[in-house]
Design a protein around this motif. Structure first.
Motif: not given
Lengths: 169, 634, 291
Positions: C60, C58, A71, A74-75, B563-567
């Motif tokens: 993140i 992407q 997870e 990153p893509e 927008k950033q994905k939270q990890v």
């Protein structure tokens, strides 16, 4: 132009193997095989990686770990399962704690069998992985408007048909 | 002149009012009112006298009587505490000897000395008036909210708030008197009153530690007072003057006044907590935060360096100057190193204060135009930023029940407004483009022009170690830990007023740096040194101002963007999911604890103190021996 | 053409060309290191491929704040470089660089992750280690040329290196730290190496990571500019010599990188401060008394 195939960074994780495949992976980095000439770098950090190179199988203890590392990548990303253990569990398949190959935890894109897998096979697998990576990158790069249009087509077919009929008029 | 009478009078009246009307309600009205009036008066005085230096004779025959009376009252109070309440006979002896010396001097020689000017108003004094007036008033207002919480939390401490505020206002009054006096006897009286105020406030909580530390502060400051008294007596006997300006003129005309100057500088050392007299400032941190903010960072200790800077033109290449440079430089370096190994917030601030005072003293010792400019600018910026820091740490301590920096992590999310004030304070202390950095820049120029290589070494290493402990602290506060609750509810409105105004002041003074230099400091130096030049090129100062504006505007961009994905953070895949704990061995969940580096073996407090004390102590002894030898040679 | 216009053109050239030069230097570094290890190594343009790949990843993040602080880092590095190339004040350059370093360190602290934290502490110790030498260098130039202004330094009547050899040795020593090369690459090592996973940049990804790479390229170029100042003076052929010496310094650092292993922070701090005292300070004393 897709730069991701020119600069694939990988993170290596060993699930539950005898470490034989790990040693072969390390051998790829040595001057004899020298994968760095393809721009491949072994960063140990999932957040920096494009390729998730896994050896060994999934057991009850490392199932959440593998998922968490996956997870954090990153893509676009690909998963390459190296060695028979990663493909199906290998010689450890019937052990009480083993759940099987890596595809029990995360979606795998390329399987590289072998026990231990040879550096040439590993490099071959990585190159195949690069073409999968390029396709994923292209899919990601589809501009937002087109994506919206595709979504509309799927969700509201009548509206889309009406629009094209009107446009046709 | 009446303006100054008001300046001294208003806080004095407020002090007695607060003491007599003991109710909380009365106090909540008197304190803000008195503070606002004091602030207004300070600004009015500055506006009126900036650029118009004047000497006032103040020919009142009662003045010597008033001074003596005040001296005796102060002595009685000290004797009461040292002989009656607590058994400290040696300190009582110290006070009696001083009192006796001054008394004898006044009776025999003093009243026949002709005084040209009792009061000296110049830009430097006005800058000090502004600092005391504005910062002092803000801290008094802050104390209303802070002390209320303090008394609630510390039920075992007797509620002596009327006494507290009485001493605070008395202190403000004394400080005003100190910075405008030209008559050394008047300055001495105000000096002693500030020492007394510091003693009373440190011992406020009346715990054993507080009492011991207050007496430590008292005897060190009285030692300085003794030196002051001897200097006055010697100067009066040898040269028939008690005026500071006369002393400076005598020194300029190469009269052998070295002994008096050295004694006065020594007095400044003890007040400004130079090594080996730094112990009292560290011990003073047991006092409630407003005391630390007011006395022990922005105003009282500045009185010490104020005196030394007034003597600036006659320091420099002589033995007194060398002593000042060396003690100041060594204090700067070793205090800065010692701060690295401290995790108690107030102790770090104390060491930082001592360190910056050391730098000011070092600049004053060099005595050149550039060095004096640097010293005054550091005073301005340090006073504002350090008081902000103390107030922030005090407020944080009340909300978090701890002042250990290790407990400040995640403050950015649990107390965003307070942490912003603290961040501004920290940046104001060491970062480009804020004022302290520009002052260090000027210090480098001044030191290199003065031709003392050892001082350069001290400066560059001191700057680097300063960077270390401030950035460590900054990192601790900005650690992003999403908070479950906002801890800011308990903070009083008056505390916010003080914090916000000081934050704004930190930023505004940095933006207005060129103006402060041009209209505030350079006119004073023009008069003192008969020359006029830009220490740092105007263009560079403007660039710095613009960078400050950039820094203020930049945070508006915070949180904008894609927008950033939270990890989760990388805890080797074993993150429990909230970044605060991980799955350890044998199925245990282990919390994530992060701790800063303190490098005890390298920068341990004991080691640094030893180095500093030995170096400074031996320097003092050697230089005084040389100067005394010189004095008796005649 | 007036001085000011030339300075502005120089600044704009820096803005546009520095990433290109920085990236090429990084690529050459990897190629030469590979050849030293008897490997083929990546193409010289590899750092640019890396940069563009990172740009398209992407987005993140572990928190909202990191991107902001890294942006601050990039901004202040570019501002430092602009001050340098528009021939401003050398102390101003050093101080703005310090501001940039603090932004970078705070970016690492803000993530609240163990690897970043230790990386940040090490980065802070590194900054404390090299700061004295950098300041002594600026002071050395002041003593030799009489001014902090880079304009004056470049127009000096004699080669600066002749009077400041000790300071140059000190500078080369700390450049190992600034370029993040062994033996001093404690807080983060460049692409191919790992330390504490990735040290300060462990929790940073994608475009933010690309910004850090870019900032390091900008920084490397103007750090080499400091080396340039030692060898350029009013003689018209001196710029060529200076550029040669810059390249020489950079590639000897690559050599040292390949020969040495990483040391502990105690050794880094003590050796750097020792070199600062012995080489740097003695030189300063010489310059002061020569005046």
């Amino acid at each position: 132009m897709s730069y991701i195939t020119k600069s694939p960074w990988l993170v290596h994780y060993d699930g539950s193997s005898c470490n034989g495949c790990d040693i072969e992976v390390l051998a790829c980095l040595t001057p004899l095989y020298d994968v760095e000439r393809f721009g491949i770098v072994n960063t140990g950090n999932p957040k920096h990686a494009d390729i998730f190179l896994v050896t060994g199988g999934v057991n009850t203890q490392n199932l959440p770990v593998v998922k968490q590392i996956y997870e954090q990548i990153p893509e676009p990303k690909v998963v390459i399962a190296v060695g028979t253990c990663a493909c199906s569990g290998g010689v450890f398949h019937d052990c009480y704690n083993m759940l099987g190959g890596m595809d029990k935890a995360i979606p795998v894109d390329v399987y590289v069998p072998g026990c231990a897998a040879r550096p040439e096979s590993i490099i071959d697998g990585v190159v195949k992985g690069l073409s999968v990576l390029e396709e994923k990158q292209k899919a990601l790069a589809v501009p937002a408007r087109e994506k919206q249009a595709l979504r509309e087509k799927e969700l509201e077919p009548e509206m889309a048909i009406n629009k094209s009929q009107e446009a046709g008029k | 002149m009446s303006l100054f009478a008001l300046l001294i009078g208003v806080p004095l009246i407020a002090a007695f009012l607060v003491f007599c009307l003991r109710g909380n309600g009365a106090r909540n009205v008197i304190v803000p009112l008195a503070s606002a009036v004091t602030m207004g008066l300070s600004v009015a005085a500055a506006v009126k006298f900036f650029g118009h230096p004047e000497f006032f004779k103040l020919a009142a025959p009662e003045l010597p009587m008033v001074i003596m009376a005040l001296d005796i009252i102060a002595a009685v109070v000290i004797l009461y505490y040292t002989l009656v309440r607590f058994k400290r006979p040696w300190i009582a002896l110290l006070e009696l000897v001083q009192l006796g010396a001054v008394f004898w001097f006044e009776k025999t020689v003093g009243h026949s000395i002709d005084i040209a000017a009792n009061i000296a108003i110049d830009n430097f004094a006005m800058i000090m008036v502004l600092i005391v007036g504005i910062i002092g008033s803000l801290i008094a207002v802050f104390s209303l909210g802070y002390m209320e919480e303090f008394q609630k939390e510390h039920r075992d401490v007797e509620d002596r708030r009327p006494f507290f505020f009485f001493v605070i206002f008395l202190f403000l009054s004394a400080m005003f008197g100190l910075v405008i006096s030209n008559n050394l006897l008047l300055m001495y009286t105000c000096w002693e009153i500030t020492s007394l105020c510091s003693f009373l406030l440190i011992g406020y909580t009346q715990t054993e530690e507080a009492i011991n530390n207050s007496f430590k502060a008292l005897w060190m400051n009285l030692l300085g007072g003794m030196a002051f008294a001897i200097a006055i007596v010697w100067l009066g006997l040898e040269y028939s003057t008690v005026e500071l300006s006369m002393l400076v003129n005598l020194g300029r005309s190469s009269e052998p006044v070295n002994l008096a100057v050295a004694l006065l500088v020594f007095c400044g050392f003890t007040k400004a907590a130079m090594m080996p007299f730094s112990g009292w400032l560290l011990g003073a941190m047991v006092a409630p935060t407003p005391t630390s903010a007011l006395l022990h960072s922005s105003t009282m200790v500045k009185a010490g360096v104020f005196l030394i800077i007034k003597l600036c033109p006659i320091l420099g290449a002589n033995h007194t100057g060398l002593m000042t440079m060396f003690v100041g430089g060594a204090t700067f370096l070793f205090a800065s190193c010692a701060a690295i190994s401290q995790s108690d917030g107030k102790k770090v601030l104390a060491y930082s204060t001592i360190s910056n005072l050391g730098l000011i003293v070092c600049c004053a010792g060099i005595g050149s135009y550039e060095a004096a400019w640097t010293a005054i600018m550091i005073i301005v910026f340090h006073a504002v930023a350090k008081s902000l820091m103390f107030l922030s740490v005090g407020t944080a301590e009340q909300q978090l029940e701890s002042r250990n920096i290790e407990n400040f992590d995640g403050m950015f999310c649990s107390m965003p407004r307070l942490s912003l004030c603290m961040i501004i304070g920290i940046c104001g202390m060491f970062l480009a483009p804020f004022g302290m950095l520009i002052s260090k820049w000027a210090a480098m120029k001044a030191f290199v022009d003065a031709g003392h290589p050892l001082l350069l070494l001290v400066l560059v290493f001191g700057s680097s170690t300063t960077l270390f402990y401030w950035t460590k602290w900054l990192g601790k506060i900005t650690a992003f830990i999403p908070a479950k609750e906002n801890l800011e509810e308990g903070i009083h409105g008056v505390q916010w007023i003080a914090l916000r105004v000081l934050s704004a002041l930190t930023i505004i003074t940095c933006i207005l740096f060129p103006g402060i230099s041009q209209y505030g400091v350079i006119p004073y130096l023009e008069v003192t040194y008969q020359t006029n030049m830009d220490v740092i090129a105007r263009s560079n100062l403007l660039i710095m101002s613009m960078m400050v504006i950039l820094l203020v505007v930049l945070p508006l961009r915070f949180g904008k963007g894609r927008k950033q994905k939270q990890v989760v953070t990388n805890l080797a895949g074993e993150n429990s999911g909230d970044n605060l704990s991980y799955r350890g061995a044998a199925g245990q969940t282990i919390p994530v604890t992060l701790r800063n580096w303190y490098m005890e073996k390298w920068f341990g407090e004991a080691k640094m103190k030893l180095c500093g004390f030995i170096l400074c102590g031996s320097c003092l002894l050697i230089e005084f021996a040389i100067i005394l030898g010189g004095a008796f040679h005649v | 053409m007036s001085e000011m216009v030339l300075n502005i053109i120089s600044g704009i050239a820096y803005l546009i060309l520095a990433p290109v030069i920085g990236g090429l230097l990084a690529g050459l570094d990897r190629k030469i290191s590979a050849r030293m290890q008897r490997r083929v190594g990546p193409p010289v343009l590899q750092p640019f491929y890396d940069f563009f790949k990172l740009w398209d990843k992407q987005p993140i993040a572990v928190n909202e704040a990191q991107r902001f602080y890294v942006f601050g880092f990039l901004l202040f590095v570019i501002i430092s470089g602009l001050f340098f190339f528009t021939h401003g004040d050398i102390l101003l350059v050093v101080f703005t660089l310090t501001m940039a370093s603090v932004c970078f360190i705070v970016a690492a602290y803000s993530s609240n992750s163990p690897y970043s934290q230790v990386g940040a502490e090490r980065e802070l110790v590194q900054t404390m280690a090299y700061e004295p030498m950098l300041l002594l260098m600026a002071l050395g130039f002041y003593l030799k040329c009489g001014s902090f202004s880079i304009d004056t330094i470049l127009k000096a009547p004699s080669m600066n290196f002749i009077y400041m050899p000790g300071i140059f040795i000190g500078l080369s020593f700390i450049l190992l730290i600034k370029f993040r090369k062994s033996p001093f690459d404690l807080s983060m090592s460049h692409e191919v190496h790992q330390e504490l996973i990735r040290g300060v940049i462990t929790e940073i990804s994608g475009r933010t990571l690309a910004m850090i790479e870019l900032a390091h390229w900008y920084e490397n170029v103007f750090l080499l500019g400091f080396v340039y100042l030692f060898f350029a003076w009013s003689a018209p052929w001196s710029p060529a010599l200076a550029v040669l010496m810059c390249l020489f310094t950079y590639f000897s650092d690559v050599l040292v990188d390949n020969c040495c292993s990483r040391v502990k922070w105690e050794q880094m701090l003590s050796s750097t401060w020792l070199v600062t005292l012995v080489a740097g300070f003695v030189n300063i004393m010489f310059l002061m008394y020569m005046r």
